[in-house]
Design a protein around this motif. Sequence first.
Motif, mmCIF file in Angstrom:
data_model
loop_
_atom_site.group_PDB
_atom_site.id
_atom_site.type_symbol
_atom_site.label_atom_id
_atom_site.label_comp_id
_atom_site.label_asym_id
_atom_site.label_seq_id
_atom_site.Cartn_x
_atom_site.Cartn_y
_atom_site.Cartn_z
ATOM 1 N N ASN A 76 0.856 -1.183 0.000
ATOM 2 C CA ASN A 76 0.000 0.000 0.000
ATOM 3 C C ASN A 76 0.894 1.236 0.000
ATOM 4 O O ASN A 76 1.570 1.515 0.997
ATOM 5 N N THR A 77 0.936 1.952 -1.113
ATOM 6 C CA THR A 77 1.866 3.079 -1.203
ATOM 7 C C THR A 77 1.251 4.276 -1.923
ATOM 8 O O THR A 77 0.403 4.126 -2.807
ATOM 9 N N LEU A 78 1.708 5.452 -1.525
ATOM 10 C CA LEU A 78 1.500 6.681 -2.266
ATOM 11 C C LEU A 78 2.867 7.161 -2.723
ATOM 12 O O LEU A 78 3.814 7.187 -1.921
ATOM 13 N N GLY A 79 2.997 7.550 -3.993
ATOM 14 C CA GLY A 79 4.275 8.022 -4.501
ATOM 15 C C GLY A 79 4.130 9.343 -5.227
ATOM 16 O O GLY A 79 3.092 9.616 -5.836
ATOM 17 N N PHE A 80 5.153 10.160 -5.138
ATOM 18 C CA PHE A 80 5.179 11.428 -5.868
ATOM 19 C C PHE A 80 6.628 11.755 -6.202
ATOM 20 O O PHE A 80 7.561 11.198 -5.605
ATOM 21 N N GLU A 81 6.841 12.646 -7.167
ATOM 22 C CA GLU A 81 8.200 12.969 -7.607
ATOM 23 C C GLU A 81 8.982 13.632 -6.472
ATOM 24 O O GLU A 81 8.470 14.487 -5.762
ATOM 25 N N ARG A 82 10.247 13.226 -6.356
ATOM 26 C CA ARG A 82 11.092 13.735 -5.261
ATOM 27 C C ARG A 82 11.275 15.246 -5.310
ATOM 28 O O ARG A 82 11.503 15.875 -4.280
ATOM 29 N N ARG A 83 11.154 15.823 -6.495
ATOM 30 C CA ARG A 83 11.357 17.269 -6.612
ATOM 31 C C ARG A 83 10.365 18.057 -5.762
ATOM 32 O O ARG A 83 10.658 19.190 -5.361
ATOM 33 N N TRP A 84 9.209 17.447 -5.475
ATOM 34 C CA TRP A 84 8.220 18.160 -4.661
ATOM 35 C C TRP A 84 8.699 18.345 -3.221
ATOM 36 O O TRP A 84 8.210 19.225 -2.502
#
Length: 337
Positions: A198-206
């Motif tokens: 169970n994961t949420l992912g977003f770009e590290r630049r944020w």
Amino acid sequence: MRFFDFTRSPASARLMLAFAEERGAPVAALLSAAGLSRAQLDDPHTDITALQELRIAERLLQALGAAPGLGMEVGLRYSFSTYGIWGLGLVSSATAADALSLALRSMPLAYAFSLIAFHEDADTAVLSFGEPDVSAGLRRFLVERDMTAAARLLHETLGQTGVLTRFTLRSPEAASPELQERIARQFGVRPSHGAAANTLGFERRWLSQPLPQANPLTVAVCEDAGAQLMARRRADQGVTELVRGYLAVAPLDRTPDLPEVARLLQLSERTLKRRLQDDGTSFRALLIDVRKQQARELLNNRALSLSDIAEQMGFSDLSSFSQAFKRWFGVAPSRMR
């Protein structure tokens, strides 16, 4: 089971009750299951236990059915204002990385039952949600709720839509296409089911993104107030109530044993036995008490046959369940029903 270590604001419970009321669920039954009144939930000075909130969630699922996606619908209603001083601290942080650090340091001020962790994977920042050890339907609901609420917090903290690149759930059952489309429009990605985690992912630049409502003075005040609040909310429960609480939410078909509960409480088996004895009880007595209560609650659900109840409670067959029930209550389950 760290969520048992702290009491919590009633805001999350009130939100679930409002959702139940809109759907026509019997709110009085939800309150009764948690041993709470509306007046208590409306009192800003009230603290409730994690078990009381779990009871409300359990009754909500019983009333509405544990359909896939129900937790997401509830999770969409959480916003930073739901979390009080904790939420204000997040949106006032300098960057998303600062907000995430503050969130993880003060997680007891949130309402999550999932075990939330953070890591960076290649170009992606990933939040993972470990599943609480409760019954399957309730577990799916809580994970869906916690993940969707976290996605909303991320959205509000950054002041951006469509930030997520990953929304994966282990549960193979998907929500309705309409709900999935709502999630996609708000967060930028459709939930993916049957995943390994169970994961949420977003770009590290944020992570280095300056936040639009950053205010260092507000963050300092919120962090100080949050630390004081956590100290006050550290649940002053005896070992007996902690054991009873764990047994009450453990999966029905998998009876926990004393060594397992001792590990969760970070006690030796000998110490746990002694402290329960000092309280005038024993692990076996508490287990029987909880199992009796669970059996009576299931028996009140006329949609379940006695064989269904036996299976849900982990008995090998109806005969074994009936024998245990007679030992507990002196009558057969069919007679009591």
